[in-house]
Design a protein around this motif. Structure first.
Motif, PDB file in Angstrom:
ATOM      1  N   GLY A 106      10.497  94.329  60.485  1.00 17.32           N
ATOM      2  CA  GLY A 106       9.682  95.386  59.900  1.00 17.32           C
ATOM      3  C   GLY A 106       8.201  95.093  59.855  1.00 17.32           C
ATOM      4  O   GLY A 106       7.389  96.009  59.695  1.00 17.32           O
ATOM      5  N   LEU A 107       7.814  93.823  59.975  1.00 17.15           N
ATOM      6  CA  LEU A 107       6.394  93.481  59.950  1.00 17.15           C
ATOM      7  C   LEU A 107       5.731  93.793  61.276  1.00 17.15           C
ATOM      8  O   LEU A 107       4.652  94.396  61.314  1.00 17.15           O
ATOM      9  N   GLY A 258       6.275  84.694  49.139  1.00 15.30           N
ATOM     10  CA  GLY A 258       6.524  83.968  47.900  1.00 15.30           C
ATOM     11  C   GLY A 258       5.266  83.820  47.082  1.00 15.30           C
ATOM     12  O   GLY A 258       4.150  83.758  47.605  1.00 15.30           O
ATOM     13  N   LYS A 259       5.433  83.798  45.741  1.00 15.95           N
ATOM     14  CA  LYS A 259       4.324  83.633  44.796  1.00 15.95           C
ATOM     15  C   LYS A 259       3.250  84.700  45.008  1.00 15.95           C
ATOM     16  O   LYS A 259       2.061  84.457  44.880  1.00 15.95           O
ATOM     17  N   ARG A 260       3.716  85.915  45.352  1.00 13.68           N
ATOM     18  CA  ARG A 260       2.864  87.099  45.542  1.00 13.68           C
ATOM     19  C   ARG A 260       1.886  86.969  46.708  1.00 13.68           C
ATOM     20  O   ARG A 260       0.888  87.692  46.784  1.00 13.68           O
ATOM     21  N   LYS A 261       2.186  86.027  47.599  1.00 14.91           N
ATOM     22  CA  LYS A 261       1.416  85.923  48.830  1.00 14.91           C
ATOM     23  C   LYS A 261       2.099  86.740  49.917  1.00 14.91           C
ATOM     24  O   LYS A 261       3.292  87.039  49.830  1.00 14.91           O
ATOM     25  N   ALA A 262       1.331  87.094  50.958  1.00 14.03           N
ATOM     26  CA  ALA A 262       1.876  87.954  52.007  1.00 14.03           C
ATOM     27  C   ALA A 262       1.280  87.592  53.358  1.00 14.03           C
ATOM     28  O   ALA A 262       0.179  87.023  53.449  1.00 14.03           O
ATOM     29  N   ALA A 263       2.021  87.926  54.395  1.00 14.22           N
ATOM     30  CA  ALA A 263       1.475  88.006  55.746  1.00 14.22           C
ATOM     31  C   ALA A 263       1.273  89.485  56.026  1.00 14.22           C
ATOM     32  O   ALA A 263       2.147  90.307  55.710  1.00 14.22           O
ATOM     33  N   ILE A 264       0.097  89.840  56.565  1.00 13.00           N
ATOM     34  CA  ILE A 264      -0.150  91.242  56.877  1.00 13.00           C
ATOM     35  C   ILE A 264      -0.349  91.408  58.383  1.00 13.00           C
ATOM     36  O   ILE A 264      -0.910  90.553  59.067  1.00 13.00           O
ATOM     37  N   ASN A 265       0.163  92.520  58.868  1.00 12.20           N
ATOM     38  CA  ASN A 265       0.032  92.878  60.276  1.00 12.20           C
ATOM     39  C   ASN A 265       0.087  94.391  60.350  1.00 12.20           C
ATOM     40  O   ASN A 265       0.624  95.048  59.459  1.00 12.20           O
ATOM     41  N   GLY A 312      -2.178  85.350  52.713  1.00 17.34           N
ATOM     42  CA  GLY A 312      -2.880  85.045  51.478  1.00 17.34           C
ATOM     43  C   GLY A 312      -2.374  85.898  50.342  1.00 17.34           C
ATOM     44  O   GLY A 312      -1.325  86.560  50.443  1.00 17.34           O
ATOM     45  N   ASP A 313      -3.094  85.901  49.243  1.00 19.78           N
ATOM     46  CA  ASP A 313      -2.724  86.720  48.100  1.00 19.78           C
ATOM     47  C   ASP A 313      -2.668  88.191  48.503  1.00 19.78           C
ATOM     48  O   ASP A 313      -3.614  88.721  49.098  1.00 19.78           O
ATOM     49  N   GLY A 314      -1.557  88.863  48.192  1.00 17.21           N
ATOM     50  CA  GLY A 314      -1.361  90.232  48.646  1.00 17.21           C
ATOM     51  C   GLY A 314      -2.433  91.198  48.162  1.00 17.21           C
ATOM     52  O   GLY A 314      -2.907  92.044  48.922  1.00 17.21           O
ATOM     53  N   THR A 315      -2.817  91.086  46.911  1.00 19.74           N
ATOM     54  CA  THR A 315      -3.817  92.006  46.362  1.00 19.74           C
ATOM     55  C   THR A 315      -5.184  91.761  46.997  1.00 19.74           C
ATOM     56  O   THR A 315      -5.906  92.719  47.328  1.00 19.74           O
TER      57      THR A 315
END
Length: 335
Positions: A106-107, A258-265, A312-315
């Motif tokens: 899905g990413l 994890g820990k509210r971190k994300a990879a974004i694409n 990094g941090d999702g927000t």
């Protein structure tokens, strides 16, 4: 087709586009007030004198109208906004890593084929995810079927094994197009789609803060938090008005780490004058540029697409993405 294709009454298609989620491979869309919807409404009311005045609007269909396409393709899709039949083609069979991150389908691995009916025939547009070993066989099958390739690129900077994405476009009889696409998919290991929706895993992100930063509400889909945002411009291929659901939207996907971190694409859709504004905004936010390319050959206005990557941090990432969203002519944020 077993049913008669119908044109929408003036205003009906616009309403459908404004109220129906755009469940393309990149996720649902907050449609908002769209110039595409207005152009479709105006075109069908006979009142258009602008650039879309000679472009044909898509016809209204029902899900049952697409059964011959589903049978020919061997895969079932879903109807969006009464005009676009969407068939998801995720590569859930592939185990891809990029910069140490195991990539969920899905990413970045969500291929798709979207069909729409016009008075002069059916259109298929899509994006096929293929391995490097599959690429030439898929190319030969598409060319044999008369389905054009309009883009060939990558979504990820580092990937193992090597994967490519090829955009497709075809016009003609919908069943014939579906059969040609089936031959191309047969040259891959793309799995059949499941008839049942999987259980949604928990999203380990502060989605409320991400929504606030993005100015839009995302949707959880297969463990990925997704945004799909259409442009305000009316887009045509010169002769046909193209609904955003065909795949003409900016996509931003968050994969929890994890820990509210994300990879974004994802994929920004931009006009020429927006391209470098987006690049500068993304780089200011520490987001990597992956690819700049086209999805179509004759789109008006001419559109460019940009893939990106960051972890990094999702927000924090959402705030950086928002700066790039705001320099493009997208449907306006809700917050």
């Amino acid at each position: 087709m077993s049913r008669t294709w119908r044109s929408l009454k003036p205003g009906t298609l616009a309403l459908a586009l404004l109220t129906t989620s755009t469940l393309i491979s990149v996720g649902p869309s907050l449609m908002g007030t769209s110039a595409t919807a207005k152009a479709l409404q105006t075109a069908m009311s006979g009142g258009d004198t602008g650039p879309t005045s000679q472009a044909a609007a898509p016809l209204f269909t029902e899900a049952s109208d697409w059964k011959p396409v589903a049978d020919a393709l061997g895969r079932t899709g879903s109807l969006m906004g009464g005009t676009v039949y969407h068939v998801a083609l995720p590569r859930t069979d592939l185990k891809i890593t990029s910069k140490g991150v195991a990539i969920k389908a899905g990413l970045a691995l969500g291929g798709y084929a979207n069909f729409a009916k016009y008075r002069d025939g059916a259109m298929v547009m899509g994006d096929l995810v293929v391995t490097e070993d599959e690429l030439q066989r898929v190319t030969d099958a598409l060319q044999k079927a008369g389905i054009e390739q309009t883009g060939l690129h990558k979504h990820l900077l580092q990937q193992s094994p090597a994967v490519w994405w090829t955009h497709i476009h075809g016009m003609g009889d919908p069943v014939t197009l579906a059969r040609g696409l089936k031959e191309a998919l047969a040259a891959t290991s793309t799995p059949a789609t499941s008839p049942t929706k999987p259980t949604q895993p928990r999203i380990d992100l502060d989605t409320t803060a991400i929504d606030s930063a993005m100015g839009r509400k995302g949707t959880a889909d297969g463990g990925i938090y997704k945004f799909s945002i259409p442009r305000q411009d009316a887009v045509t291929d010169g002769t046909h008005i193209l609904p955003p659901a065909l795949g003409i939207s900016t996509a931003v996907n968050f994969q929890p780490l994890g820990k509210r971190k994300a990879a974004i694409n994802g994929d920004f859709v931009m006009t020429a004058d927006e391209v470098n504004k987006v690049i500068r905004a993304l780089r200011r936010g520490g987001i990597d540029i992956v690819e700049i390319h086209n999805h179509m050959l004759n789109d008006q206005p001419r559109l460019f697409y940009l893939h990106f990557w960051a972890t990094g941090d999702g927000t924090r990432l959402a705030k950086a993405i928002r700066q790039a969203l705001d320099v493009t002519n997208l449907v306006k944020p809700t917050t």
